[in-house]
Design an enzyme around this catalytic site. Structure first.
Site, PDB file in Angstrom:
ATOM      1  N   ARG A  49       0.841  -1.190   0.000  1.00 31.99           N
ATOM      2  CA  ARG A  49       0.000   0.000   0.000  1.00 31.99           C
ATOM      3  C   ARG A  49       0.882   1.248   0.000  1.00 31.99           C
ATOM      4  O   ARG A  49       0.595   2.244  -0.653  1.00 31.99           O
ATOM      5  CB  ARG A  49      -0.944   0.010   1.208  1.00 31.99           C
ATOM      6  N   TYR A 102     -16.469  17.494 -15.671  1.00 30.47           N
ATOM      7  CA  TYR A 102     -16.812  16.073 -15.703  1.00 30.47           C
ATOM      8  C   TYR A 102     -17.787  15.750 -14.573  1.00 30.47           C
ATOM      9  O   TYR A 102     -17.623  16.219 -13.440  1.00 30.47           O
ATOM     10  CB  TYR A 102     -15.541  15.239 -15.582  1.00 30.47           C
ATOM     11  N   ASP A 174      -6.962  19.047 -14.911  1.00 26.85           N
ATOM     12  CA  ASP A 174      -7.298  17.683 -15.323  1.00 26.85           C
ATOM     13  C   ASP A 174      -6.928  17.580 -16.795  1.00 26.85           C
ATOM     14  O   ASP A 174      -7.597  18.138 -17.666  1.00 26.85           O
ATOM     15  CB  ASP A 174      -8.788  17.423 -15.105  1.00 26.85           C
ATOM     16  N   LYS A 199      -8.028   6.333 -19.299  1.00 24.31           N
ATOM     17  CA  LYS A 199      -8.350   6.829 -20.629  1.00 24.31           C
ATOM     18  C   LYS A 199      -7.147   6.705 -21.564  1.00 24.31           C
ATOM     19  O   LYS A 199      -6.694   5.604 -21.831  1.00 24.31           O
ATOM     20  CB  LYS A 199      -8.870   8.264 -20.521  1.00 24.31           C
TER      21      LYS A 199
END
Length: 379
Positions: A49, A102, A174, A199
């Site tokens: 982690r 978004y 972004d 993406k």
């Protein structure tokens, strides 16, 4: 001498495995690491982690692609967004967001962060004066998408960076729609870049992920703390898949952009289309700014249907090669109805998208096939 973009995408942070000579960095599928004595970590790893060599390789590569000093990978784009916002905002703070942001970003801010005492104001990020007017005494972040999702508005990132510096705010960009190949926000003055690596960076619709890149040590430290503390990290196989996709990013973005440009040109001539949103078109209000700060104009195109919402929905259902699905940026072309799909959370708000809007993600198929498919669906 600085390597070119495509070279960095293939080599940055990536070295042949020292023990086997494997050209491709291995997938370190482990949760924990042996220590050479109590507190004496081998190579700095203790628990996956907190850190994993495959993830480190991805983070170093992404930082190099965005010309940043620090990169952090996350389990999703929204996890990356959440980490940035929670690292720089506190109860009582305010941020400015795009008026066509978004839907997932809007939902996080409007439904989660407001309950934590954070305020926000939507503004047209293409209008520097409107963004300036939205800034308050307690504004800490200018959150920008460029191009925006789904209306493809363009923000003048250099101008907004100057505004952020004047007003002691942080400019967060972004960069998902553009990808680091088409646009370098940090070089234009931004403080932080965020990606949904799901993406264009991953590029094959087979992995979900997110990333944060910055050269600001204070922000990097805060994001790293939340990455470890909240634990929204990608597994090693997810990191490896994203790395594999990044290697072909330059070549793919060229084809995505070329296909989208042809599609936008065809749509602007169609009698059933009232408006095409694509920054590569000369009539697009952000065309000149996009031409100045982007290498190409990207693979996303949106348009409005002359016959309204029902007709727009029907077009989405009639394509053969354009797959009806959310997301974007994969090698295959996708089509969707934002009002009912990706941006449903904005219904009834200032960010509500036009009901007759259709959004397409141009893949890398033969463009003549894509044009035939889309134009047939419009008939």
């Amino acid at each position: 001498m600085t390597d070119g973009f495509a070279t960095r995408a293939i080599h940055a942070g990536q070295h042949p495995d020292s023990s086997t000579g494997s050209v491709i960095p291995p997938i370190h599928a482990t949760s924990t690491y042996v220590q050479d004595g109590v507190g004496n970590q081998r190579a700095g790893y203790e628990y996956s982690r907190t850190g994993n060599p495959t993830r480190t390789t991805l983070e170093e590569c992404l930082a190099a692609l965005e010309s940043g000093h620090y990169g952090r990978a996350f389990a999703s784009g929204m996890a990356a967004t959440d980490a940035v916002l929670r690292s720089v905002l506190r109860p009582g703070d305010h941020l400015v967001i795009p008026d066509d942001a978004y839907g997932g970003t809007f939902r996080l801010i409007d439904k989660v962060l407001t309950g934590w005492g954070v305020e926000y104001t939507p503004a047209r990020v293409s209008d520097v004066d409107e963004v300036r007017a939205a800034i308050r005494h307690n504004t800490k972040v200018l959150w920008v998408e460029s191009p925006t999702n789904p209306l493809l508005n363009i923000a003048d990132l250099a101008a907004l960076a100057e505004l952020a510096a004047e007003t002691s705010t942080r400019l967060v960009v972004d960069n998902t729609f553009a990808s680091p190949y088409l646009q370098q926000p940090l070089e234009l003055g931004a403080d932080v870049v965020v990606h949904s690596t799901t993406k264009y960076l991953g590029g094959h619709s087979d992995v979900v992920g997110g990333a944060v890149v910055t050269s600001d040590e204070e922000i990097a430290s805060g994001v790293a703390f939340l990455q470890n503390t909240a634990g929204a990290v990608p597994g090693p196989f997810d990191a490896w898949l994203t790395l594999r996709g990044v290697k072909t990013l330059a070549a793919r973005m060229e084809q995505h952009s070329a296909n989208a440009a042809r599609i936008a040109e065809a749509l602007r001539e169609h009698p059933k289309v009232t408006r095409v949103f694509y920054p590569g078109l000369p009539e697009h209000p952000g065309h000149e700014v996009a031409a100045r700060q982007m290498r190409r104009f990207g693979g996303m195109v949106s348009f409005t249907h002359a016959d309204g919402e029902r007709a727009a929905v029907d077009v989405c259902a009639r394509t053969r090669l354009f797959t009806l699905a959310e997301s974007l940026g994969g090698v295959e072309s996708l089509i969707e109805h934002p009002g009912r799909m990706t941006h449903a959370s904005t219904a009834g708000s200032l960010l509500q998208v036009p009901a007759e809007l259709v959004r397409v993600s141009a893949g890398i198929e033969d463009v003549d096939d894509l044009l035939a498919d889309l134009l047939a669906a419009l008939e």
